[in-house]
Design an enzyme around this catalytic site. Sequence first.
Site, PDB file in Angstrom:
ATOM      1  N   LYS A   1      29.086  40.043  40.036  1.00 13.46           N
ATOM      2  CA  LYS A   1      29.475  40.328  41.426  1.00 13.46           C
ATOM      3  C   LYS A   1      28.260  40.613  42.309  1.00 13.46           C
ATOM      4  O   LYS A   1      28.384  40.667  43.531  1.00 13.46           O
ATOM      5  CB  LYS A   1      30.448  41.508  41.476  1.00 13.46           C
ATOM      6  CG  LYS A   1      31.889  41.123  41.108  1.00 13.46           C
ATOM      7  CD  LYS A   1      32.819  42.299  41.318  1.00 13.46           C
ATOM      8  CE  LYS A   1      34.277  41.949  40.965  1.00 13.46           C
ATOM      9  NZ  LYS A   1      35.122  43.173  40.982  1.00 13.46           N
TER      10      LYS A   1
ATOM     11  N   HIS B   1      31.790  34.800  39.568  1.00 12.42           N
ATOM     12  CA  HIS B   1      31.056  35.951  39.022  1.00 12.42           C
ATOM     13  C   HIS B   1      30.923  35.953  37.495  1.00 12.42           C
ATOM     14  O   HIS B   1      29.882  36.376  36.994  1.00 12.42           O
ATOM     15  CB  HIS B   1      31.547  37.295  39.604  1.00 12.42           C
ATOM     16  CG  HIS B   1      32.789  37.882  39.036  1.00 12.42           C
ATOM     17  ND1 HIS B   1      34.042  37.560  39.489  1.00 12.42           N
ATOM     18  CD2 HIS B   1      32.980  38.802  38.040  1.00 12.42           C
ATOM     19  CE1 HIS B   1      34.946  38.250  38.813  1.00 12.42           C
ATOM     20  NE2 HIS B   1      34.334  39.016  37.916  1.00 12.42           N
TER      21      HIS B   1
ATOM     22  N   ASP C   1      40.658  46.509  31.835  1.00 10.49           N
ATOM     23  CA  ASP C   1      40.111  46.328  33.184  1.00 10.49           C
ATOM     24  C   ASP C   1      41.221  46.226  34.219  1.00 10.49           C
ATOM     25  O   ASP C   1      41.163  46.850  35.275  1.00 10.49           O
ATOM     26  CB  ASP C   1      39.241  45.060  33.214  1.00 10.49           C
ATOM     27  CG  ASP C   1      38.472  44.923  34.516  1.00 10.49           C
ATOM     28  OD1 ASP C   1      38.000  45.953  35.037  1.00 10.49           O
ATOM     29  OD2 ASP C   1      38.339  43.777  34.994  1.00 10.49           O
TER      30      ASP C   1
HETATM   31  P1  C2E Z   1      39.061  43.914  40.671  1.00 11.85           P
HETATM   32  O1  C2E Z   1      39.569  44.486  41.939  1.00 11.85           O
HETATM   33  O2  C2E Z   1      38.268  44.833  39.835  1.00 11.85           O
HETATM   34  O3  C2E Z   1      40.269  43.394  39.816  1.00 11.85           O
HETATM   35  C1  C2E Z   1      40.144  42.996  38.480  1.00 11.85           C
HETATM   36  C2  C2E Z   1      41.331  42.237  38.011  1.00 11.85           C
HETATM   37  O4  C2E Z   1      42.462  43.140  37.994  1.00 11.85           O
HETATM   38  C3  C2E Z   1      41.764  41.102  38.895  1.00 11.85           C
HETATM   39  O5  C2E Z   1      41.049  39.928  38.604  1.00 11.85           O
HETATM   40  C4  C2E Z   1      43.248  40.978  38.557  1.00 11.85           C
HETATM   41  O6  C2E Z   1      43.408  40.317  37.331  1.00 11.85           O
HETATM   42  C5  C2E Z   1      43.656  42.428  38.346  1.00 11.85           C
HETATM   43  N1  C2E Z   1      44.164  42.991  39.634  1.00 11.85           N
HETATM   44  C6  C2E Z   1      43.507  43.849  40.433  1.00 11.85           C
HETATM   45  N2  C2E Z   1      44.270  44.131  41.507  1.00 11.85           N
HETATM   46  C7  C2E Z   1      45.433  43.456  41.373  1.00 11.85           C
HETATM   47  C8  C2E Z   1      46.622  43.363  42.156  1.00 11.85           C
HETATM   48  O7  C2E Z   1      46.764  43.996  43.198  1.00 11.85           O
HETATM   49  N3  C2E Z   1      47.606  42.571  41.680  1.00 11.85           N
HETATM   50  C9  C2E Z   1      47.499  41.899  40.530  1.00 11.85           C
HETATM   51  N4  C2E Z   1      48.496  41.122  40.142  1.00 11.85           N
HETATM   52  N5  C2E Z   1      46.376  41.931  39.757  1.00 11.85           N
HETATM   53  C10 C2E Z   1      45.355  42.733  40.178  1.00 11.85           C
HETATM   54  P2  C2E Z   1      40.969  38.759  39.709  1.00 11.85           P
HETATM   55  O8  C2E Z   1      42.270  38.525  40.325  1.00 11.85           O
HETATM   56  O9  C2E Z   1      40.316  37.602  39.055  1.00 11.85           O
HETATM   57  O10 C2E Z   1      40.010  39.364  40.789  1.00 11.85           O
HETATM   58  C11 C2E Z   1      38.632  39.520  40.569  1.00 11.85           C
HETATM   59  C12 C2E Z   1      38.013  40.315  41.647  1.00 11.85           C
HETATM   60  O11 C2E Z   1      38.200  39.647  42.894  1.00 11.85           O
HETATM   61  C13 C2E Z   1      38.647  41.688  41.864  1.00 11.85           C
HETATM   62  O12 C2E Z   1      38.166  42.633  40.957  1.00 11.85           O
HETATM   63  C14 C2E Z   1      38.209  41.984  43.269  1.00 11.85           C
HETATM   64  O13 C2E Z   1      36.865  42.368  43.368  1.00 11.85           O
HETATM   65  C15 C2E Z   1      38.338  40.618  43.926  1.00 11.85           C
HETATM   66  N6  C2E Z   1      39.651  40.473  44.575  1.00 11.85           N
HETATM   67  C16 C2E Z   1      40.809  40.118  43.987  1.00 11.85           C
HETATM   68  N7  C2E Z   1      41.796  40.057  44.888  1.00 11.85           N
HETATM   69  C17 C2E Z   1      41.265  40.386  46.080  1.00 11.85           C
HETATM   70  C18 C2E Z   1      41.801  40.536  47.413  1.00 11.85           C
HETATM   71  O14 C2E Z   1      43.016  40.340  47.690  1.00 11.85           O
HETATM   72  N8  C2E Z   1      40.916  40.904  48.379  1.00 11.85           N
HETATM   73  C19 C2E Z   1      39.597  41.158  48.121  1.00 11.85           C
HETATM   74  N9  C2E Z   1      38.823  41.524  49.128  1.00 11.85           N
HETATM   75  N10 C2E Z   1      39.069  41.017  46.881  1.00 11.85           N
HETATM   76  C20 C2E Z   1      39.894  40.652  45.873  1.00 11.85           C
HETATM   77  C1  SIN Z   2      36.816  42.491  37.529  1.00  6.93           C
HETATM   78  O1  SIN Z   2      36.808  42.474  36.309  1.00  6.93           O
HETATM   79  O2  SIN Z   2      36.720  41.466  38.225  1.00  6.93           O
HETATM   80  C2  SIN Z   2      36.939  43.785  38.208  1.00  6.93           C
HETATM   81  C3  SIN Z   2      36.441  44.978  37.419  1.00  6.93           C
HETATM   82  C4  SIN Z   2      35.435  45.756  38.212  1.00  6.93           C
HETATM   83  O3  SIN Z   2      35.360  45.565  39.419  1.00  6.93           O
HETATM   84  O4  SIN Z   2      34.707  46.549  37.628  1.00  6.93           O
HETATM   85 FE    FE Z   3      35.415  40.662  37.004  1.00  2.96          FE
HETATM   86 FE    FE Z   4      36.259  46.056  36.247  1.00  3.37          FE
END
Ligand code: C2E
Ligand code: SIN
Ligand code: FE
Ligand code: FE
Length: 328
Positions: free
Chosen positions: A203, A228, A281
């Site tokens: 990231k 990432h 995670d």
């Molecule tokens: P993160 O916020 O650390 O989320 C890690 C993973 O947790 C996500 O991977 C997803 O599998 C799950 N997750 C987190 N929040 C939610 C949610 O509200 N609903 C569901 N169904 N799953 C959730 P993912 O989707 O590959 O996202 C990777 C990263 O992308 C996220 O890490 C975050 O940094 C970003 N991201 C994801 N969705 C959004 C969004 O709607 N807006 C923004 N600004 N960033 C996002």
């Molecule tokens: C992710 O795995 O994409 C989110 C976990 C984190 O933000 O540390």
């Molecule tokens: Fe990740």
């Molecule tokens: Fe994480």
Amino acid sequence: MADQLEADAVCILLFNPHMLTLEFAAGSGFHTGAIQNSRLHLGEGIAGYAALKRELIVIPDIREEKEFVRADLLAGENFTGYWGVPLVAKGEVKGLLEVFHRNHRDEDPAWMDFLKTLAGQSAIAIDNAQLFEDLKRSHTELVLAYDDTIEGWSRAMDLRDRETEGHTRRVTEMTLNLARLADISTERLIHVKRGALLHDIGKLGVPDSILHKPGALTDDEWKIMHRHPQLAYDMLSPIAYLKPALDIPYCHHEKWDGTGYPRGLKGEEIPLEARLFAVADVWDALTSDRPYRAAWSQEKALEYIKEQSGRHFDPQAVELFFGLRECL
Ligand code: C2E
Ligand code: SIN
Ligand code: FE
Ligand code: FE
Ligand code: SIN
């Protein structure tokens, strides 16, 4: 060694270069254990003098030698003849070899040569052992320094990601617990730990405008976000000691049903530790506030994890996750 020397008793005092002392290290042939309390300053008494001056000292009868400061330690031993031979390797004093006889022994040049040879070999052996110790210690210190560095990076990444305090620490801890339940070998756990601490290092290549965006991401923004894990691979794979830790950073967004990224791996094609990590995670992400949504309740998050078993997650990993919750 006492046998080889036809001596009644022998002992080795090691030189401690920090304290400038000679301390008992090994001995045989003594009636009592008192000799083990030998601890002399360099220059103190006969032994200290021999080590300081690097001179072989011969005393025909120590009972008559006032400079022999350890007379009390040798009470009852009835020693007469004493030989103190400095152990010198590579120009440094390593210690002193002491030989004791209870009966008179005539001067014997061949025996003296043998004594000196033995002392030379002992000094080299001690030097080698100390080198090996130093090497092991500096290796351990280096690994500790590396791991402190990783934890520092990991905290810096959490800060930038505006993660709730301790996200990475919690996820790392849970992943290690899951890994233990899954019988991942102890030797691998250190790599699991490093991988979990560094899972989102990729990231660093995602701009703030996307990472901190309060709302949903556009298609173009997702394209960048989806890079990432590949970025993590590119950053970490040239670092030899982190190569075995790559599975989690590279594969933590793969999904059991094959719909994840970056490679769309499916089922057991996904490394086990990445499958375990994904559950930890997502659980921690869902129950934390994110810039793009508020934290979910525990019930809702648990429901979601159950529902994603066999879709996002390895069903076995989900089972271990619930098993772990019961242990707590
Ligand atoms: P993160 O916020 O650390 O989320 C890690 C993973 O947790 C996500 O991977 C997803 O599998 C799950 N997750 C987190 N929040 C939610 C949610 O509200 N609903 C569901 N169904 N799953 C959730 P993912 O989707 O590959 O996202 C990777 C990263 O992308 C996220 O890490 C975050 O940094 C970003 N991201 C994801 N969705 C959004 C969004 O709607 N807006 C923004 N600004 N960033 C996002
Ligand atoms: C992710 O795995 O994409 C989110 C976990 C984190 O933000 O540390
Ligand atoms: Fe990740
Ligand atoms: Fe994480
Ligand atoms: C999405 O916005 O498509 C899913 C959100 C997330 O998984 O974090």
